[in-house]
Write a protein that holds these residues in place. Sequence first.
Motif, PDB file in Angstrom:
ATOM      1  N   ASP A 174       0.824  -1.217   0.000  1.00 15.91           N
ATOM      2  CA  ASP A 174       0.000   0.000   0.000  1.00 15.91           C
ATOM      3  C   ASP A 174       0.859   1.270   0.000  1.00 15.91           C
ATOM      4  N   PHE A 175       2.183   1.130  -0.087  1.00 17.30           N
ATOM      5  CA  PHE A 175       3.034   2.330  -0.151  1.00 17.30           C
ATOM      6  C   PHE A 175       3.148   2.799  -1.601  1.00 17.30           C
ATOM      7  N   ASP A 176       3.449   4.109  -1.774  1.00 17.05           N
ATOM      8  CA  ASP A 176       3.675   4.559  -3.149  1.00 17.05           C
ATOM      9  C   ASP A 176       5.175   4.556  -3.464  1.00 17.05           C
ATOM     10  N   TYR A 177       5.957   3.857  -2.640  1.00 20.97           N
ATOM     11  CA  TYR A 177       7.380   3.663  -2.938  1.00 20.97           C
ATOM     12  C   TYR A 177       7.697   2.186  -2.732  1.00 20.97           C
ATOM     13  N   ASP A 178       8.877   1.782  -3.164  1.00 21.23           N
ATOM     14  CA  ASP A 178       9.176   0.371  -3.201  1.00 21.23           C
ATOM     15  C   ASP A 178       9.902  -0.085  -1.934  1.00 21.23           C
ATOM     16  N   TYR A 179       9.148  -0.541  -0.978  1.00 24.45           N
ATOM     17  CA  TYR A 179       9.741  -1.083   0.251  1.00 24.45           C
ATOM     18  C   TYR A 179       8.805  -2.189   0.716  1.00 24.45           C
ATOM     19  N   ARG A 180       9.272  -3.431   0.649  1.00 25.29           N
ATOM     20  CA  ARG A 180       8.385  -4.572   0.851  1.00 25.29           C
ATOM     21  C   ARG A 180       8.841  -5.435   2.028  1.00 25.29           C
ATOM     22  N   MET A 181       8.156  -6.524   2.210  1.00 25.35           N
ATOM     23  CA  MET A 181       8.424  -7.396   3.352  1.00 25.35           C
ATOM     24  C   MET A 181       9.879  -7.850   3.398  1.00 25.35           C
ATOM     25  N   GLU A 182      10.447  -8.180   2.232  1.00 26.79           N
ATOM     26  CA  GLU A 182      11.842  -8.664   2.266  1.00 26.79           C
ATOM     27  C   GLU A 182      12.793  -7.569   2.753  1.00 26.79           C
ATOM     28  N   ASN A 183      12.484  -6.290   2.393  1.00 21.48           N
ATOM     29  CA  ASN A 183      13.330  -5.182   2.834  1.00 21.48           C
ATOM     30  C   ASN A 183      13.185  -4.975   4.340  1.00 21.48           C
ATOM     31  N   LEU A 184      11.943  -5.034   4.798  1.00 22.62           N
ATOM     32  CA  LEU A 184      11.695  -4.829   6.230  1.00 22.62           C
ATOM     33  C   LEU A 184      12.358  -5.943   7.047  1.00 22.62           C
ATOM     34  N   LEU A 185      12.168  -7.169   6.579  1.00 20.99           N
ATOM     35  CA  LEU A 185      12.728  -8.312   7.312  1.00 20.99           C
ATOM     36  C   LEU A 185      14.247  -8.161   7.431  1.00 20.99           C
ATOM     37  N   GLU A 186      14.870  -7.730   6.359  1.00 19.63           N
ATOM     38  CA  GLU A 186      16.312  -7.544   6.350  1.00 19.63           C
ATOM     39  C   GLU A 186      16.708  -6.428   7.331  1.00 19.63           C
ATOM     40  N   ASP A 187      15.982  -5.311   7.295  1.00 16.75           N
ATOM     41  CA  ASP A 187      16.310  -4.196   8.192  1.00 16.75           C
ATOM     42  C   ASP A 187      16.072  -4.577   9.654  1.00 16.75           C
ATOM     43  N   VAL A 188      15.032  -5.351   9.916  1.00 15.41           N
ATOM     44  CA  VAL A 188      14.785  -5.785  11.298  1.00 15.41           C
ATOM     45  C   VAL A 188      15.907  -6.733  11.734  1.00 15.41           C
ATOM     46  N   ALA A 189      16.324  -7.635  10.838  1.00 14.89           N
ATOM     47  CA  ALA A 189      17.430  -8.552  11.165  1.00 14.89           C
ATOM     48  C   ALA A 189      18.690  -7.756  11.512  1.00 14.89           C
ATOM     49  N   LYS A 190      18.912  -6.674  10.775  1.00 17.34           N
ATOM     50  CA  LYS A 190      20.135  -5.877  10.996  1.00 17.34           C
ATOM     51  C   LYS A 190      20.126  -5.107  12.316  1.00 17.34           C
ATOM     52  N   THR A 191      18.979  -4.988  12.980  1.00 17.54           N
ATOM     53  CA  THR A 191      18.982  -4.302  14.285  1.00 17.54           C
ATOM     54  C   THR A 191      19.752  -5.125  15.311  1.00 17.54           C
ATOM     55  N   GLY A 192      19.991  -6.402  15.003  1.00 20.84           N
ATOM     56  CA  GLY A 192      20.737  -7.256  15.918  1.00 20.84           C
ATOM     57  C   GLY A 192      19.856  -7.965  16.936  1.00 20.84           C
ATOM     58  N   ILE A 193      18.534  -7.835  16.837  1.00 18.89           N
ATOM     59  CA  ILE A 193      17.659  -8.594  17.735  1.00 18.89           C
ATOM     60  C   ILE A 193      17.994 -10.077  17.529  1.00 18.89           C
ATOM     61  N   PRO A 194      18.195 -10.849  18.626  1.00 14.87           N
ATOM     62  CA  PRO A 194      18.654 -12.225  18.420  1.00 14.87           C
ATOM     63  C   PRO A 194      17.722 -13.112  17.591  1.00 14.87           C
ATOM     64  N   ARG A 195      16.410 -12.882  17.696  1.00 13.87           N
ATOM     65  CA  ARG A 195      15.477 -13.726  16.934  1.00 13.87           C
ATOM     66  C   ARG A 195      14.374 -12.891  16.296  1.00 13.87           C
ATOM     67  N   VAL A 196      14.129 -13.165  15.028  1.00 16.16           N
ATOM     68  CA  VAL A 196      13.001 -12.525  14.338  1.00 16.16           C
ATOM     69  C   VAL A 196      12.075 -13.626  13.828  1.00 16.16           C
ATOM     70  N   ARG A 197      10.796 -13.484  14.151  1.00 20.25           N
ATOM     71  CA  ARG A 197       9.771 -14.346  13.549  1.00 20.25           C
ATOM     72  C   ARG A 197       8.745 -13.450  12.869  1.00 20.25           C
ATOM     73  N   PHE A 198       7.887 -14.041  12.071  1.00 20.03           N
ATOM     74  CA  PHE A 198       6.837 -13.247  11.413  1.00 20.03           C
ATOM     75  C   PHE A 198       5.666 -14.158  11.139  1.00 20.03           C
ATOM     76  N   MET A 199       4.464 -13.611  11.236  1.00 21.63           N
ATOM     77  CA  MET A 199       3.279 -14.376  10.868  1.00 21.63           C
ATOM     78  C   MET A 199       2.079 -13.454  10.716  1.00 21.63           C
ATOM     79  N   THR A 200       1.170 -13.841   9.808  1.00 21.86           N
ATOM     80  CA  THR A 200       1.071 -15.048   8.991  1.00 21.86           C
ATOM     81  C   THR A 200       1.377 -14.706   7.532  1.00 21.86           C
ATOM     82  N   SER A 201       1.883 -15.688   6.803  1.00 22.01           N
ATOM     83  CA  SER A 201       2.228 -15.487   5.396  1.00 22.01           C
ATOM     84  C   SER A 201       1.161 -16.080   4.481  1.00 22.01           C
TER      85      SER A 201
END
Length: 472
Positions: free
Chosen positions: A243-270
């Motif tokens: 729903d954004f008018d720019y290109d930033y999707r789940m894969e980008n967010l997941l990568e940026d969240v991973a880079k915060t260094g939080i030890p574990r990232v999960r997501f649901m539902t796909s």
Amino acid sequence: MMQLPNYKEAKVRNKEQVIREEYKFDSSLKNIGVGKTYHVKTYGCQMNEHDSENIKALLEELGFQEENDYEKADLVLLNTCSIRENAHNKAFGMLGRLKHLKEENKDLIIGLCGCMAQEEGVIEDILHKYKFVNFVFGTHNLHSLPNLLSKNLKSNHQEIEVYSKEGNLIEGLPVKRANSYKAFVNIIYGCDKFCTYCIVPYTRGKQRSRKKEDILKEVETLVREGYQEVTLLGQNVNAYGKDFDYDYRMENLLEDVAKTGIPRVRFMTSHPWDFTDQMIEVIAKYPNVMPSVHLPVQSGSSRILKLMGRRYTKESYLELFHKIKDTIPNVSISTDIIVGFPGETEEDFMETLSLVEECQFDNAFTFIYSPRENTPASKLEDNVSLEEKEKRLYRLNEIVNHYFLVNNQKWIGKVVPVLVEGINTNGKDGLYGYTDTNKLINFMGDPSLTGKIVSIKVTDAKTWSLDGELYE
Ligand code: 5AD
Ligand code: SF4
């Protein structure tokens, strides 16, 4: 004035930009709950669990204190779920009990919120048959709670405020997290998929993604506070950013969240429809993105999938399934399956069984189809008897359970990382936690390990859990 739900409005999807707003606490209300206790009862999914964390914090800002026993609380709020008939029945059963309590204590304050509040039929009942309910708010306006409650306390009129047009996206609601090491983080609200059996697009509204900056700020705060795990939440997380008018999707967010260094990232539902190759690559690439995917299939029959409006076939689901399995080492995949969709034949059901035999899921949530008010599927002719549906559920469960055990047995002898959740309360000695692949594991250890990630050697496997021992 009352604001009631309206299915016509709930169905509307438009390109209008979502209005983003910061929550502001009305400090004139800060003492209305002083000296009183509250109890929030939550039904349904993690989204509701997380909404309850906001609701509790809103009540505490008013001075209320949490009471674990609902029979002793001054205010009881039911955060309800609409997904199947039995979720409804549970909430109405609870309302019956609360009615009795209120007959003994006329000052008892009773509230209802969550998905059922978004249903026209439910609100009709609350207005006419459950007049003892003090206040109702919907899924789009948690932030109205302080105001509604205060109005009800002053006037003693039933206050109902439910919006069916999706509300603004409110940032900055206070939160009382259920625990100090794992946290839920909303990333997208609502759903635009309109699967024909599902009520969620009506109860949760249009798809609205939170801004990347707000999500990352929240995760960074959790990292600083020592949290070990975040679960990114949405009815369909893979639609994040569409729903954004720019290109930033789940894969980008997941990568940026991973880079915060939080030890574990999960997501649901796909939803399988939006699961991109880039997503699979990100999960494979970052060790802190957990190798565990919940990928609801719903049915193995392409004919039924079409009637369900799922937009994939048995073959395309299997293709995605195998791509995930082949790319992410040791990934566990879980699923949801509905049996007895209107018109499901024995042949259709056999297709589901054959898919289950092929996928050998690590976990599966299986349901009998439950017609939901106003959904397209509820208007289809249903000639499958309940008895037959129950038989199918039983046959399906026999097979999925078998594979849970088979999958669990593969872990015996291996050392796995486990986030320790605390002391077992199910009669077993020792501690429990979850592996990176989201398997429940029991082991002996000191309770001070709670909230830490430890290495556990798997010693035994059951259908629903593993046993293990600490590995130095
Ligand atoms: N009947 C039965 N199960 C349903 N689900 C959603 N709607 C219904 C319904 N009307 C199941 C789906 C979904 C899970 C959360 O609940 O399997 O993935
Ligand atoms: Fe239930 Fe769906 Fe609402 Fe969650 S979003 S509470 S599963 S109806």
